[in-house]
Design an enzyme around this catalytic site. Structure first.
Site, PDB file in Angstrom:
ATOM      1  CB  SER A  80      -0.936   0.019   1.216  1.00 37.79           C
ATOM      2  OG  SER A  80      -0.202   0.009   2.414  1.00 37.79           O
ATOM      3  CB  THR A 118      -1.378   6.613   3.602  1.00 39.35           C
ATOM      4  OG1 THR A 118      -2.245   6.486   2.490  1.00 39.35           O
ATOM      5  CG2 THR A 118      -0.417   7.748   3.415  1.00 39.35           C
ATOM      6  CB  THR A 122      -0.302   6.305  -0.174  1.00 40.45           C
ATOM      7  OG1 THR A 122      -1.157   5.178  -0.127  1.00 40.45           O
ATOM      8  CG2 THR A 122      -0.887   7.311  -1.124  1.00 40.45           C
ATOM      9  NE  ARG A 182      -8.410   7.596  -4.954  1.00 43.09           N
ATOM     10  CZ  ARG A 182      -7.787   7.463  -3.774  1.00 43.09           C
ATOM     11  NH1 ARG A 182      -6.505   7.224  -3.715  1.00 43.09           N
ATOM     12  NH2 ARG A 182      -8.454   7.599  -2.655  1.00 43.09           N
ATOM     13  CB  THR A 185      -4.142   6.541   7.033  1.00 41.45           C
ATOM     14  OG1 THR A 185      -4.125   5.348   6.234  1.00 41.45           O
ATOM     15  CG2 THR A 185      -4.690   6.212   8.404  1.00 41.45           C
ATOM     16  N   GLY A 186      -6.665   6.362   5.178  1.00 42.44           N
ATOM     17  CA  GLY A 186      -8.042   5.929   4.948  1.00 42.44           C
ATOM     18  C   GLY A 186      -8.552   6.423   3.613  1.00 42.44           C
TER      19      GLY A 186
HETATM   20  N1  ASP Z   1      -5.416   7.815   1.954  1.00 40.11           N
HETATM   21  C1  ASP Z   1      -4.988   6.923   0.923  1.00 40.11           C
HETATM   22  C2  ASP Z   1      -5.676   7.290  -0.353  1.00 40.11           C
HETATM   23  O1  ASP Z   1      -6.842   7.606  -0.349  1.00 40.11           O
HETATM   24  C3  ASP Z   1      -5.191   5.497   1.204  1.00 40.11           C
HETATM   25  C4  ASP Z   1      -5.096   5.044   2.630  1.00 40.11           C
HETATM   26  O2  ASP Z   1      -4.466   5.663   3.458  1.00 40.11           O
HETATM   27  O3  ASP Z   1      -5.689   4.028   2.978  1.00 40.11           O
HETATM   28  O4  ASP Z   1      -5.064   7.193  -1.395  1.00 40.11           O
END
Ligand code: ASP
Length: 336
Positions: free
Chosen positions: A80, A196, A214, A224, A247-248
């Site tokens: 990731s 991330t 990330t 994207r 993150t997320g």
């Molecule tokens: N925030 C990251 C994104 O949307 C992914 C993650 O942290 O899970 O690309």
């Protein structure tokens, strides 16, 4: 502690007798403080360790965060972040990263292909160009000009996961996959990794910096870009107040300018924990139903070295290093 009287005295001296240009942040450096570095998820532990090598020798927070996040970027078991990140739905690995220093300088790359260590490219955007953000082909061209080597990022494991995903091709983000990060074989075929590394550091001079990197949401649409390379969304640092990272699901963080919001809440007196909680609650309030099935977590560090985190769902872990010992903590979660 930094005293106003000392500040005035030092700046007058510098201006009138020494005639050496003194940067505002340098003036705050009379007393050493214990450094601290924090970062998202369990993979923050080895990353913090690398950052600590720099911080513990009196190094600059900016150097520490860059070096720190390069560890998961290079980790071939990490799907990731960086090199071995899962590709988009067309099988192309695209990387996003940003970095911000104690002077408010920042640099960012998004949708970068075929180049390792996007965080270091982001730093060069900050230091060598008049711009903040380079994307796609332009970011790659810049990296090549800076001496980075073109290389294939799609690893055999990532390719296998992508081909497995293609069987159903459902875009179905899983909450908190990081804990299964090193066991991707355990993931069902229509699920995928995201997560991330966001890192914040305070060095012994009391200066803050942050980095965020990330490969974004796996199997995303080509092109994207999430929150991670967006200054103010995935990362924000204000050397007077503190820093925040996220993150997320990046779309929700961008919609709420999450990291900037966390820093502004700290400016208004919130602790790092309270600021992260309020930012999470804003996301939930706007879309309560949607929030039930997504994860967003914030992590924050203030100028005093206090830190906190909060997430929509349980399971968001973060790593803290304030000395040779590391700590892995779980963030508090919302009522979901
Ligand atoms: N925030 C990251 C994104 O949307 C992914 C993650 O942290 O899970 O690309």
């Amino acid at each position: 502690m930094y005293s106003r009287r000392k500040f005035i005295k030092v700046s007058t001296l510098a201006a009138s007798t020494l005639a050496i240009p003194v940067k505002a942040a340098d003036i705050l450096t009379n007393e050493k403080r214990p450094p601290v570095v924090i970062s998202t998820w369990d993979f923050g532990i080895p990353a913090n360790k690398e950052a600590w090598r720099i911080l513990s020798k009196g190094g600059r927070a900016l150097d520490a965060v860059e070096a720190g996040v390069r560890i998961p970027e290079a980790d071939l078991n990490n799907h990731s972040v960086g090199r071995a990140g899962y590709p988009d739905r067309d099988g192309i690995v695209t990387l996003d990263a940003c970095i911000m220093d104690e002077f408010g300088n920042c640099g960012s790359v998004a949708a970068l292909e075929d180049i390792d260590h996007p965080i270091s490219v982001a730093r060069l955007v900050m230091e060598k160009t008049p711009h903040v953000m380079l994307v796609g082909e332009g970011a790659k061209q810049f990296a090549l000009e800076m001496g980075f080597k073109e290389q294939k990022l799609l690893t055999p494991e990532s390719e296998k996961a992508w081909k497995e995903w293609l069987k159903t091709a459902k875009y179905n983000p899983v909450i908190n996959v990081e804990n299964q990060l090193y066991r991707p074989d355990k993931l069902p075929g229509n699920q995928y990794n995201h997560d991330t590394i966001g890192m914040l550091a305070l060095d012994e001079k009391g200066n803050l910096s942050g980095a965020c990197t990330t490969s974004g949401m796996a199997f995303k649409l080509h092109g994207r870009v999430g929150d991670s390379p967006i200054i103010g969304a995935g990362l924000y640092v204000d050397n007077e107040i503190g820093g925040a990272t996220s993150t997320g699901v990046g779309e929700e963080v961008i919609r709420n300018v999450g990291s900037f919001l966390v820093v502004e809440l700290m400016r208004n007196g919130y602790t790092p924990y309270e600021a992260c909680r309020e930012a999470v609650n804003r996301i939930i309030k706007k879309k309560p139903e949607r929030a039930k099935s997504l994860q967003v977590g914030f992590l924050a560090l203030n100028k005093k070295g206090e830190y906190g985190a909060y997430a929509i769902q349980k399971g968001f872990s973060y790593a803290v290093c304030t000395g040779e010992n590391q700590e892995g903590l779980f963030a508090s979660k919302s009522h979901y």
